[in-house]
Design a protein around this motif. Structure first.
Motif, short mmCIF file in Angstrom:
data_model
loop_
_atom_site.label_atom_id
_atom_site.label_comp_id
_atom_site.label_asym_id
_atom_site.label_seq_id
_atom_site.Cartn_x
_atom_site.Cartn_y
_atom_site.Cartn_z
N LEU A 33 -44.77 -53.45 63.74
CA LEU A 33 -44.42 -54.15 62.51
C LEU A 33 -45.00 -55.55 62.47
N THR A 34 -45.27 -56.01 61.27
CA THR A 34 -45.44 -57.43 61.02
C THR A 34 -44.12 -57.85 60.39
N PHE A 35 -43.50 -58.90 60.94
CA PHE A 35 -42.11 -59.22 60.63
C PHE A 35 -41.94 -60.71 60.40
N ARG A 36 -41.39 -61.08 59.23
CA ARG A 36 -41.11 -62.50 58.94
C ARG A 36 -39.63 -62.76 59.24
N VAL A 37 -39.38 -63.67 60.16
CA VAL A 37 -38.03 -63.99 60.62
C VAL A 37 -37.30 -64.82 59.56
N ILE A 38 -36.06 -64.41 59.23
CA ILE A 38 -35.23 -65.24 58.37
C ILE A 38 -34.04 -65.82 59.14
N SER A 39 -33.64 -65.16 60.24
CA SER A 39 -32.58 -65.73 61.08
C SER A 39 -32.66 -65.16 62.49
N VAL A 40 -32.18 -65.97 63.43
CA VAL A 40 -32.13 -65.60 64.84
C VAL A 40 -30.67 -65.66 65.26
N ASP A 41 -30.12 -64.54 65.70
CA ASP A 41 -28.71 -64.49 66.11
C ASP A 41 -28.56 -65.21 67.45
N GLN A 42 -27.63 -66.13 67.52
CA GLN A 42 -27.42 -66.93 68.73
C GLN A 42 -26.38 -66.33 69.68
#
Length: 85
Positions: A33-42
């Protein structure tokens, strides 16, 4: 490795990543996949793994599908930004 790819152990919102077999076997081969990150779970997970929320980018460069994926940090590659003149 392609010169447009940069290792990125700590992704951040806005990054466009190549998600392939190095990130998780479920993304091997033609499932990459090519994937644009909108959030990173902490929240804590298994050592070296991370939950990302973002959009799968289609061949036209458009967001095609919102997904949440569980991947290995060391297998993430950020696509470098292209310059436009």
């Amino acid at each position: 490795m392609n010169n447009r790819l940069l290792r990125t152990p700590e992704p951040k919102p806005g990054d466009v990543l190549l998600i392939g077999a190095h990130a998780s076997v479920q993304f091997a081969g033609d499932r990459r996949l090519t994937f644009r990150v909108i959030s990173v779970d902490q929240k804590p997970t298994y050592h070296g793994w991370i939950w990302l929320t973002g959009y799968v980018i289609n061949h036209s460069g458009e967001a095609a599908e919102r997904r949440e994926i569980f991947v290995q940090r060391r297998g993430l590659y950020r696509l470098s930004k292209r310059r436009t003149n």
